[in-house]
Design a protein around this motif. Sequence first.
Motif, short mmCIF file in Angstrom:
data_model
loop_
_atom_site.label_atom_id
_atom_site.label_comp_id
_atom_site.label_asym_id
_atom_site.label_seq_id
_atom_site.Cartn_x
_atom_site.Cartn_y
_atom_site.Cartn_z
N ARG B 118 0.97 -0.91 0.32
CA ARG B 118 0.24 -0.35 0.22
C ARG B 118 0.88 1.05 0.36
NH1 ARG B 118 -4.00 1.29 3.62
NH2 ARG B 118 -5.71 3.27 2.23
N MET B 122 1.07 4.67 -2.86
CA MET B 122 0.95 5.82 -2.47
C MET B 122 2.23 6.60 -2.98
SD MET B 122 -0.53 5.32 1.34
CE MET B 122 0.28 7.01 1.99
N VAL B 123 3.29 6.06 -2.53
CA VAL B 123 4.81 6.24 -2.95
C VAL B 123 4.77 6.53 -4.78
CG1 VAL B 123 7.22 6.42 -2.90
CG2 VAL B 123 6.37 5.55 -1.32
N ALA B 125 2.09 7.11 -6.25
CA ALA B 125 0.95 7.82 -7.36
C ALA B 125 2.02 9.11 -7.18
CB ALA B 125 -0.48 7.49 -6.31
N ALA B 126 2.20 9.47 -5.71
CA ALA B 126 3.09 10.75 -5.66
C ALA B 126 4.17 10.62 -6.56
CB ALA B 126 3.58 10.19 -4.05
N GLU B 129 2.31 11.93 -9.70
CA GLU B 129 1.64 13.92 -9.08
C GLU B 129 2.87 14.12 -9.35
OE1 GLU B 129 -1.78 15.82 -9.06
OE2 GLU B 129 -1.66 13.25 -9.12
N ASP B 134 3.86 21.79 -12.39
CA ASP B 134 2.74 22.41 -12.27
C ASP B 134 2.77 23.62 -12.52
OD1 ASP B 134 1.76 23.75 -9.96
OD2 ASP B 134 1.99 21.93 -8.60
N ILE B 136 1.93 26.70 -10.65
CA ILE B 136 1.87 27.42 -9.44
C ILE B 136 3.41 27.31 -9.90
CG2 ILE B 136 1.16 28.14 -7.92
CD1 ILE B 136 -1.27 27.25 -8.29
N VAL B 137 3.99 26.37 -9.86
CA VAL B 137 5.60 26.15 -9.29
C VAL B 137 6.37 26.94 -10.19
CG1 VAL B 137 7.32 24.90 -8.48
CG2 VAL B 137 4.48 23.85 -7.51
N THR B 140 6.29 30.36 -10.67
CA THR B 140 6.82 31.35 -9.46
C THR B 140 8.49 30.91 -9.57
OG1 THR B 140 5.39 30.47 -8.02
CG2 THR B 140 7.50 31.20 -6.63
N LEU B 143 9.72 33.69 -11.20
CA LEU B 143 9.89 35.15 -11.15
C LEU B 143 11.36 35.16 -10.15
CD1 LEU B 143 6.12 36.19 -10.19
CD2 LEU B 143 7.64 36.98 -10.89
N LEU B 144 10.86 33.74 -9.83
CA LEU B 144 12.54 33.73 -8.65
C LEU B 144 13.44 33.63 -9.74
CD1 LEU B 144 10.56 32.39 -5.76
CD2 LEU B 144 10.62 34.92 -6.21
N ILE B 148 17.45 35.19 -7.50
CA ILE B 148 18.33 34.66 -6.76
C ILE B 148 19.35 34.55 -7.69
CG2 ILE B 148 19.15 32.04 -6.88
CD1 ILE B 148 16.00 31.64 -6.31
#
Lengths: 120, 278
Positions: B118, B122-123, B125-126, B129, B134, B136-137, B140, B143-144, B148
């Motif tokens: 199990r 989960m790992v 699936a992560a 994902e 992404d 949003i990331v 960001t 932008l950064l 930096i």
Amino acid sequence: MTEGMGIGPIEIVSMALIGSGVIFFAGAVAGILRFPDYYTRIHAAGKGDTLSTLLIALGFAVYNLGDLSFHNILTSIKILMICVFIFITGPTTTHVLMEAGYALGFKHWKKDGDQEEEEP
Amino acid sequence: MKTIGLLSVLFTGILLMIAVVDFPDWGDPHSPANSYLSTHYIEDVEEETAVPNMVTAVLADYRAFDTMLETSVVFVAGIAIFAILRSIDGTSLAGTTRRLQRRGRSKKEKRKGQGRNRRDEMVAAAEREAAKPDLIVQTTVRLLMPTIQLFALYVIAHGHHSPGGGFQGGVILAAGLILVAMSFGLENTLAQVPEKLSLQLGNLGVLIFAGTGVLCLLLGANFLDYHVLAAIYPATDEIMARSHSMLVVEIGVGFTVMSMLYLIYANLSSHGDLKKGL
């Protein structure tokens, strides 16, 4: 406050900002400790962290302007840039943590209490 | 063979312990380190090198040998990880680690039953994902990243006057690259900053540092004795030449630290095949 330092309007404003920042931090800590599941805890941490760091840094910037000179204005502008940085990065971090938790399949908390055991 | 190793370790240890007795007492004001060298650094650094930050002056000028070899240590660490982990044809180490993982897992599953499985799901699936881009990331990071990198250059260039220098700035640059690798995928980042380029930059950094020293030798001074370089730099005296040479050397350190940390991340996160990062 010692006798030599009067409390002007600038000190009052900065004290109010820093004080409210500390209060929000305390709220965030309470949230992390007390909230029932992963998502709400991250919510408390992210919100509290961003807003209270912002408020405290703003308080520093205002306090720094108490003795007005070019050098101090420059320092305040730098502090404001840190604020912008935190304003961008804080919510992004929260977002990434949330998404990672969702991908790992952490269960939401439900009020009636028949939630499965899936704590991190 | 083991006995010989043990004996030699014991012998060296005893020698070291005997040497410790000869150290000056802790905080002894008359010890050689405290009696004239520190005072000299504290009092005369700004006159001799025109650098207000005496840590930078000691690091990059008075003790430049030490710093040069520290840079080489970073370089060697990067090369060592490259040599151990990197698999050109994709079969050697990455394959082996995965096979070992699979074998270990199947044994555990037999013992533990369902719980392990199990967790693995989960790992997995992560990981699926995490492999998705992404928005949003990525926005960001877009932008950064300039901020930096600009800040890293500031840290390198401003090491004379404030805390900073080549190591710190190089680490910030590498952190920026690693941030891009984590949000845009390692393969995309390696298309922008290829492995070959970062190896070359790492070499270049050590070369700049050692080359500055050799240049001093060629101009008739000691190795890394910067003041003779005033003959090369336009419009400087011997004191400012030391200050400027520190900047040159710090830039070299920055190159090496940045590229080697980035290379270490790329190799470690992809098991050496540089295909899929974290």
